[in-house]
Design a protein around this motif. Structure first.
Motif, PDB file in Angstrom:
ATOM      1  N   GLN A 154       0.837  -1.206   0.000  1.00 18.19           N
ATOM      2  CA  GLN A 154       0.000   0.000   0.000  1.00 18.19           C
ATOM      3  C   GLN A 154       0.865   1.247   0.000  1.00 18.19           C
ATOM      4  O   GLN A 154       0.585   2.213  -0.716  1.00 18.19           O
ATOM      5  CB  GLN A 154      -0.934  -0.027   1.202  1.00 18.19           C
ATOM      6  N   GLN A 155       1.934   1.233   0.781  1.00 16.75           N
ATOM      7  CA  GLN A 155       2.849   2.374   0.787  1.00 16.75           C
ATOM      8  C   GLN A 155       3.462   2.588  -0.599  1.00 16.75           C
ATOM      9  O   GLN A 155       3.618   3.728  -1.046  1.00 16.75           O
ATOM     10  CB  GLN A 155       3.955   2.161   1.819  1.00 16.75           C
ATOM     11  N   GLN A 156       3.795   1.489  -1.267  1.00 16.21           N
ATOM     12  CA  GLN A 156       4.387   1.600  -2.594  1.00 16.21           C
ATOM     13  C   GLN A 156       3.415   2.247  -3.573  1.00 16.21           C
ATOM     14  O   GLN A 156       3.801   3.090  -4.387  1.00 16.21           O
ATOM     15  CB  GLN A 156       4.815   0.223  -3.095  1.00 16.21           C
ATOM     16  N   ARG A 157       2.150   1.870  -3.498  1.00 19.59           N
ATOM     17  CA  ARG A 157       1.164   2.453  -4.404  1.00 19.59           C
ATOM     18  C   ARG A 157       0.941   3.939  -4.101  1.00 19.59           C
ATOM     19  O   ARG A 157       0.745   4.739  -5.016  1.00 19.59           O
ATOM     20  CB  ARG A 157      -0.148   1.678  -4.339  1.00 19.59           C
ATOM     21  N   VAL A 158       0.994   4.316  -2.834  1.00 17.64           N
ATOM     22  CA  VAL A 158       0.899   5.732  -2.488  1.00 17.64           C
ATOM     23  C   VAL A 158       2.114   6.481  -3.052  1.00 17.64           C
ATOM     24  O   VAL A 158       1.971   7.599  -3.590  1.00 17.64           O
ATOM     25  CB  VAL A 158       0.813   5.918  -0.959  1.00 17.64           C
ATOM     26  N   ALA A 159       3.289   5.879  -2.948  1.00 19.24           N
ATOM     27  CA  ALA A 159       4.491   6.516  -3.481  1.00 19.24           C
ATOM     28  C   ALA A 159       4.395   6.693  -4.995  1.00 19.24           C
ATOM     29  O   ALA A 159       4.842   7.718  -5.540  1.00 19.24           O
ATOM     30  CB  ALA A 159       5.722   5.676  -3.128  1.00 19.24           C
ATOM     31  N   ILE A 160       3.814   5.721  -5.677  1.00 23.89           N
ATOM     32  CA  ILE A 160       3.629   5.844  -7.130  1.00 23.89           C
ATOM     33  C   ILE A 160       2.652   6.986  -7.432  1.00 23.89           C
ATOM     34  O   ILE A 160       2.879   7.792  -8.345  1.00 23.89           O
ATOM     35  CB  ILE A 160       3.136   4.512  -7.718  1.00 23.89           C
ATOM     36  N   SER A 161       1.578   7.069  -6.655  1.00 27.73           N
ATOM     37  CA  SER A 161       0.614   8.162  -6.857  1.00 27.73           C
ATOM     38  C   SER A 161       1.289   9.505  -6.682  1.00 27.73           C
ATOM     39  O   SER A 161       1.056  10.448  -7.452  1.00 27.73           O
ATOM     40  CB  SER A 161      -0.544   8.028  -5.864  1.00 27.73           C
ATOM     41  N   ARG A 162       2.141   9.633  -5.670  1.00 24.28           N
ATOM     42  CA  ARG A 162       2.843  10.900  -5.432  1.00 24.28           C
ATOM     43  C   ARG A 162       3.774  11.239  -6.594  1.00 24.28           C
ATOM     44  O   ARG A 162       3.900  12.411  -6.987  1.00 24.28           O
ATOM     45  CB  ARG A 162       3.652  10.812  -4.133  1.00 24.28           C
ATOM     46  N   ALA A 163       4.427  10.235  -7.169  1.00 24.32           N
ATOM     47  CA  ALA A 163       5.351  10.482  -8.268  1.00 24.32           C
ATOM     48  C   ALA A 163       4.647  10.956  -9.527  1.00 24.32           C
ATOM     49  O   ALA A 163       5.231  11.672 -10.346  1.00 24.32           O
ATOM     50  CB  ALA A 163       6.145   9.212  -8.568  1.00 24.32           C
ATOM     51  N   LEU A 164       3.385  10.561  -9.689  1.00 26.28           N
ATOM     52  CA  LEU A 164       2.675  10.860 -10.935  1.00 26.28           C
ATOM     53  C   LEU A 164       1.782  12.086 -10.842  1.00 26.28           C
ATOM     54  O   LEU A 164       1.247  12.538 -11.857  1.00 26.28           O
ATOM     55  CB  LEU A 164       1.825   9.652 -11.340  1.00 26.28           C
ATOM     56  N   ILE A 165       1.619  12.660  -9.651  1.00 20.73           N
ATOM     57  CA  ILE A 165       0.697  13.772  -9.504  1.00 20.73           C
ATOM     58  C   ILE A 165       1.262  15.027 -10.177  1.00 20.73           C
ATOM     59  O   ILE A 165       2.476  15.225 -10.258  1.00 20.73           O
ATOM     60  CB  ILE A 165       0.399  14.053  -8.009  1.00 20.73           C
ATOM     61  N   GLY A 166       0.381  15.857 -10.673  1.00 19.37           N
ATOM     62  CA  GLY A 166       0.802  17.107 -11.296  1.00 19.37           C
ATOM     63  C   GLY A 166       1.357  16.894 -12.692  1.00 19.37           C
ATOM     64  O   GLY A 166       1.227  15.830 -13.293  1.00 19.37           O
ATOM     65  N   ASP A 167       2.023  17.917 -13.194  1.00 19.45           N
ATOM     66  CA  ASP A 167       2.539  17.890 -14.561  1.00 19.45           C
ATOM     67  C   ASP A 167       3.995  17.449 -14.560  1.00 19.45           C
ATOM     68  O   ASP A 167       4.894  18.188 -14.954  1.00 19.45           O
ATOM     69  CB  ASP A 167       2.395  19.271 -15.198  1.00 19.45           C
ATOM     70  N   ARG A 168       4.235  16.241 -14.082  1.00 23.40           N
ATOM     71  CA  ARG A 168       5.601  15.708 -14.051  1.00 23.40           C
ATOM     72  C   ARG A 168       5.965  15.217 -15.442  1.00 23.40           C
ATOM     73  O   ARG A 168       5.343  14.311 -15.968  1.00 23.40           O
ATOM     74  CB  ARG A 168       5.700  14.571 -13.040  1.00 23.40           C
ATOM     75  N   ARG A 169       6.994  15.800 -16.001  1.00 25.04           N
ATOM     76  CA  ARG A 169       7.409  15.427 -17.350  1.00 25.04           C
ATOM     77  C   ARG A 169       8.379  14.255 -17.351  1.00 25.04           C
ATOM     78  O   ARG A 169       8.583  13.609 -18.366  1.00 25.04           O
ATOM     79  CB  ARG A 169       8.055  16.636 -18.026  1.00 25.04           C
ATOM     80  N   LEU A 170       9.010  13.999 -16.202  1.00 23.44           N
ATOM     81  CA  LEU A 170       9.973  12.912 -16.103  1.00 23.44           C
ATOM     82  C   LEU A 170       9.666  12.117 -14.847  1.00 23.44           C
ATOM     83  O   LEU A 170       9.601  12.669 -13.748  1.00 23.44           O
ATOM     84  CB  LEU A 170      11.398  13.473 -16.044  1.00 23.44           C
ATOM     85  N   VAL A 171       9.473  10.809 -14.999  1.00 25.22           N
ATOM     86  CA  VAL A 171       9.192   9.929 -13.871  1.00 25.22           C
ATOM     87  C   VAL A 171      10.329   8.909 -13.766  1.00 25.22           C
ATOM     88  O   VAL A 171      10.675   8.252 -14.753  1.00 25.22           O
ATOM     89  CB  VAL A 171       7.847   9.199 -14.032  1.00 25.22           C
ATOM     90  N   LEU A 172      10.907   8.804 -12.572  1.00 23.90           N
ATOM     91  CA  LEU A 172      12.018   7.890 -12.315  1.00 23.90           C
ATOM     92  C   LEU A 172      11.575   6.884 -11.269  1.00 23.90           C
ATOM     93  O   LEU A 172      11.230   7.269 -10.147  1.00 23.90           O
ATOM     94  CB  LEU A 172      13.235   8.667 -11.822  1.00 23.90           C
ATOM     95  N   ALA A 173      11.577   5.614 -11.627  1.00 22.44           N
ATOM     96  CA  ALA A 173      11.017   4.580 -10.753  1.00 22.44           C
ATOM     97  C   ALA A 173      12.043   3.488 -10.512  1.00 22.44           C
ATOM     98  O   ALA A 173      12.507   2.836 -11.450  1.00 22.44           O
ATOM     99  CB  ALA A 173       9.758   3.991 -11.377  1.00 22.44           C
TER     100      ALA A 173
END
Length: 246
Positions: A154-173
């Motif tokens: 569940q924490q991992q999915r929250v972290a993914i949601s945080r990474a994708l919020i807003g107008d992020r042009r670059l996502v590093l996972a």
């Protein structure tokens, strides 16, 4: 999966990173040149110690190269003041860390909304976006829970949601599905894929060959060097021989 064209969102220009000095120096990356364009999801694979996590930290401005340049949307990160670099990291780059890195005193929704609020978006508007991000991953029921009230997945999915919020042009996972079961992991990758299809660029470090089906390209590292590259959907066969061909 159709890769969009245009100037790269990320360009690592002959990037090297040496930890330590002299004979004791450890070469984590060696003259890596990598471009990631809008709409493109690049998977990075390789054995432990090959430089995968170092590549992500340099790409996101969390560390500085000892050689070469890191360019994000035309901006050379090494030429920015600390204040401007922090702003670029917050506004343009989304991170998914292996250890989740959630703020323990904030709820899931508050963790996700925080980057937007730091950029001056009102709390109600940021909360609405946070809830939409949680719903996108099917975890809206976690909105009011604190990290210690959630499982690792569940924490991992929250972290993914945080990474994708807003107008992020670059996502590093970095191993974004490491704490997830196969079904939930595939759902999370589908969200990441959709964000790329909408125009973002992403790099995903993974050990799972099946995850490369979501990628447009797979880059293989060994001893800090890029030793091979292939189409994402054809990566499985290449990975089988990779340890023998570096």
């Amino acid at each position: 999966m159709t890769v969009q064209t245009g100037a790269p969102v990320l360009h690592l220009e002959q990037v090297s990173r040496v930890h330590g000095q002299g004979a004791a120096g450890v070469h984590a990356l060696r003259a890596v040149d990598l471009k990631v364009h809008p709409g493109e999801l690049v998977a990075v694979m390789g054995p432990s110690g090959s430089g995968k996590s170092t590549l992500l930290t340099l790409a996101g401005g969390l560390d500085s190269p000892t050689g070469g340049r890191v360019v994000v949307e035309g901006t050379v990160l090494g030429e920015l003041s600390r204040k401007r670099l922090t702003a670029v990291r917050r506004r343009a780059i989304g991170y998914v860390f292996q250890d989740h890195d959630l703020m323990p005193a904030l709820t899931a929704a508050e963790n996700i909304a925080l980057p937007l609020e730091l950029d001056g978006i009102s709390s109600p508007a940021a909360h609405r976006e946070a809830m939409a991000a949680l719903e996108e991953l099917g975890i809206a029921e976690l909105a009011d829970r604190f990290p210690d009230e959630m499982s690792g997945g569940q924490q991992q999915r929250v972290a993914i949601s945080r990474a994708l919020i807003g107008d992020r042009r670059l996502v590093l996972a970095d191993e974004p599905t490491g704490a997830l079961d196969s079904t939930t992991g595939e759902a999370a990758l589908a969200v990441l894929r959709a964000r790329c299809d909408a125009g973002a660029a992403a790099i995903m470090v993974t050990h799972q060959t099946r995850h490369t089906a979501w990628a447009d390209r797979v880059v293989f590292l060994r001893d800090g060097r890029v030793v091979d590259e292939t189409s994402g959907r054809g990566a499985a066969g290449v990975l089988t021989v990779f340890p023998l061909t570096a």
